[in-house]
Write a protein that holds these residues in place. Structure first.
Motif, PDB file in Angstrom:
ATOM      1  N   PRO A 277       0.853  -1.145   0.131  1.00 21.00           N
ATOM      2  CA  PRO A 277      -0.122   0.150  -0.030  1.00 21.00           C
ATOM      3  C   PRO A 277       0.851   1.386   0.009  1.00 21.00           C
ATOM      4  N   GLN A 278       2.199   1.315   0.642  1.00 20.42           N
ATOM      5  CA  GLN A 278       2.913   2.395   0.565  1.00 20.42           C
ATOM      6  C   GLN A 278       3.501   2.562  -0.698  1.00 20.42           C
ATOM      7  N   GLY A 279       3.249   3.880  -1.294  1.00 11.69           N
ATOM      8  CA  GLY A 279       3.696   4.257  -2.738  1.00 11.69           C
ATOM      9  C   GLY A 279       5.350   4.421  -2.725  1.00 11.69           C
ATOM     10  N   GLY A 280       5.762   4.646  -3.925  1.00 13.80           N
ATOM     11  CA  GLY A 280       7.068   4.884  -3.995  1.00 13.80           C
ATOM     12  C   GLY A 280       7.757   3.726  -4.298  1.00 13.80           C
ATOM     13  N   THR A 281       9.182   3.721  -4.493  1.00 11.17           N
ATOM     14  CA  THR A 281      10.009   2.535  -4.445  1.00 11.17           C
ATOM     15  C   THR A 281      11.351   2.834  -3.672  1.00 11.17           C
TER      16      THR A 281
END
Length: 333
Positions: free
Chosen positions: A165-169
């Motif tokens: 669920p946590q966006g980004g990379t």
């Protein structure tokens, strides 16, 4: 009893057909002879012929062919236990599941292309354990190291861009989850394959790579995407197609960042491959590098080995084929 080649069961119909043919042939011959002469005359003419032995020869031939076909089925009965030991390395796949993996510069999109390549990759594994990490802004061990390739593929199929669920990379978090996922204190036999577009938004992946090197982990990176980049398609709540935008409302274009991935591979002594539509790179890495690495002997397990018994019907069939010509259909005077 069991049969190792059950596909040959259709051959049973050949035995039935052969038996019906011989039965028809004997009856047909009796009808034809009955039209040529009377029973008394036939008895005199055929006094030297033993019809019962003719039938015996036919039965021997039919049974011999039947036993030959049974041997093709590879019958097995009886078994013994045998210890089977496997050698291999521990391979953890870290798969990027961020929204940038929806970009379609690699068809059908980056994530689906990676999943297809991983399915093909597992077909080449011979005794290697494999595990799966899904990562985006955080990372999660989706499948622990296992020899159950079916279980690995089941975990792979359940992955999509909503898995984390946590966006980004965050490449650094993926590497650190991998550090905790290997078993034992041996600083070898450990392979980490990172599949991503390389855009790292937080953390320090190079420091994490240094930590991985100290633990004997060899990292191989596969960069998926193009340098020119591609827009990231999304489906709105109304079902319409739109593109991912930043907080300022600008459309985001995701580009392949090879530099970070090349540095991670260099630090750990691994390798880097840029994926393309025709050659993803996984099989190349396994064939040229991973398969040639030192392998450890994994815990052996006891397998039930059934005894082959096809020799028995085959020998009996050969005996019948040898005996059949020796049976004379002439009566002894």
């Amino acid at each position: 009893m069991r049969f190792l080649e059950p596909d040959f069961f259709y051959s049973v119909s050949l035995i039935v057909a052969l038996g019906v043919f011989y039965l028809w042939a004997f009856r047909r011959r009796e009808k034809i002879l009955g039209k040529l002469a009377s029973k008394a005359l036939l008895k005199e003419l055929l006094s030297s012929l033993d019809t019962s032995k003719q039938k015996l020869k036919a039965v021997a031939l039919i049974i011999g062919i039947g036993l030959s076909l049974i041997s093709l089925l590879r019958p097995q009965w009886g078994f013994h236990w045998e210890e089977v030991k496997r050698k291999g390395v521990d391979i953890i796949i870290a798969l990027d599941t961020s929204k940038s993996m929806l970009a379609e510069d690699i068809k059908p999109n980056r994530l689906e292309r990676a999943k297809l390549a991983l399915r093909d990759f597992t077909k080449n594994l011979r005794g290697d354990r494999i595990g799966l990490i899904a990562f985006a802004g955080s990372a999660f061990l989706q499948c622990p190291l296992t020899l159950d390739y079916g279980g690995f593929l089941f975990s792979l199929d359940s992955i999509d861009v909503a898995t984390i669920p946590q966006g980004g990379t965050s490449l650094s978090r993926a590497i650190r989850v991998a550090l905790r996922s290997y078993e034992g204190g041996q600083k070898k036999y450990k392979v980490l394959v990172i599949i991503t577009d390389g855009e790292d938004h937080e953390g320090d992946p190079l420091r994490a790579a240094e930590e991985a090197k100290k633990e004997g982990i060899t990292a191989f990176c596969i960069g998926i995407g193009t340098r020119e980049g591609e827009l990231i398609p999304l489906t709105s709540a109304s079902g319409q197609k739109e593109f991912l935008k930043d907080r300022k409302g600008n459309v985001i274009k995701s580009r392949l960042d090879e530099t970070t991935l090349q540095k991670i591979a260099l630090i750990t002594g691994g390798g880097y491959v840029r994926s393309s539509g025709t050659e993803f790179g996984l099989e190349l890495l396994y064939r040229e590098r991973v398969s040639k690495m030192e392998k450890r002997e994994l815990e052996g397990k006891m397998n039930k080995r059934y005894e082959e018994r096809f020799q028995i019907p085959l020998v009996l069939a050969l005996l019948l084929f040898l005996i059949e010509p020796l049976i004379s259909d002439k009566k002894r005077v």
